[in-house]
Design a protein around this motif. Structure first.
Motif, PDB file in Angstrom:
ATOM      1  N   PHE A  47     -89.137 -87.271  16.303  1.00 62.22           N
ATOM      2  CA  PHE A  47     -89.322 -85.708  15.413  1.00 62.22           C
ATOM      3  C   PHE A  47     -89.413 -84.551  16.239  1.00 62.22           C
ATOM      4  CE2 PHE A  47     -91.997 -83.136  13.768  1.00 62.22           C
ATOM      5  CZ  PHE A  47     -92.904 -82.432  13.772  1.00 62.22           C
ATOM      6  N   THR A 106     -95.038 -85.289  10.923  1.00 59.16           N
ATOM      7  CA  THR A 106     -94.251 -85.477  11.504  1.00 59.16           C
ATOM      8  C   THR A 106     -93.717 -87.146  11.681  1.00 59.16           C
ATOM      9  OG1 THR A 106     -96.395 -86.102  12.809  1.00 59.16           O
ATOM     10  CG2 THR A 106     -95.522 -83.622  12.792  1.00 59.16           C
ATOM     11  N   ARG A 107     -94.222 -87.601  10.617  1.00 59.81           N
ATOM     12  CA  ARG A 107     -93.158 -88.558  10.749  1.00 59.81           C
ATOM     13  C   ARG A 107     -92.234 -88.626   9.293  1.00 59.81           C
ATOM     14  NH1 ARG A 107     -98.399 -89.342  11.973  1.00 59.81           N
ATOM     15  NH2 ARG A 107     -99.411 -90.271  13.887  1.00 59.81           N
ATOM     16  N   SER A 108     -90.902 -89.721  10.429  1.00 62.77           N
ATOM     17  CA  SER A 108     -89.913 -89.990   8.869  1.00 62.77           C
ATOM     18  C   SER A 108     -90.974 -90.228   7.641  1.00 62.77           C
ATOM     19  CB  SER A 108     -88.711 -90.288  10.344  1.00 62.77           C
ATOM     20  OG  SER A 108     -89.205 -91.626  10.109  1.00 62.77           O
ATOM     21  N   GLU A 110     -93.424 -90.113   6.057  1.00 59.29           N
ATOM     22  CA  GLU A 110     -93.352 -88.246   4.962  1.00 59.29           C
ATOM     23  C   GLU A 110     -92.485 -88.162   4.285  1.00 59.29           C
ATOM     24  OE1 GLU A 110     -95.666 -86.856   8.204  1.00 59.29           O
ATOM     25  OE2 GLU A 110     -97.665 -87.957   7.695  1.00 59.29           O
TER      26      GLU A 110
END
Length: 124
Positions: A47, A106-108, A110
């Protein structure tokens, strides 16, 4: 559906700057939170930065805080990543991503839509 196209990558010396752009097309861009991630060879996707649909909230990874700035222009359907004081460890493929929500993540996992990526190489 949202299509994302990154640009602005390249080769720069340590201490230099680059500005990445991500042009979006498709469904209404202004209702999507946007993010930047990067992936270096042999490493997991990391991130970098995220911005809410309005631009009022921004988030940064620890390794880029104080050096990178994310912004967006909803009238141009574009999100930017200004990268200053670049370091060799910033070398990676940088990806733009969009969420089907107005809130940043902040997480891929998502993120729902991804660009093809643009290479950034920082020489020492």
């Amino acid at each position: 559906q949202v299509q994302l196209v990154e640009s602005g990558g390249g080769l720069v010396q340590a201490g230099g700057s680059l500005r990445l752009s991500c042009a979006a097309s498709g469904r209404t861009f202004s209702r999507n939170a946007m993010g930047w991630f990067r992936q270096a060879p042999g490493k997991e996707r990391e991130f970098v930065a995220a911005i809410s649909w309005s631009g009022g909230s921004t988030y940064y990874g620890d390794s880029v805080k104080g050096r990178f700035t994310i912004s967006r222009d909803n009238a141009k359907n574009t999100v930017y990543l200004q990268m200053n004081t670049l370091k060799p460890e910033d070398t990676a493929v940088y990806y733009c991503a969009a969420r089907r929500t107005v809130l940043s993540g902040t997480r891929s996992y998502e993120y729902d839509y991804w660009g093809q990526g643009t290479q950034v190489t920082v020489s020492s």
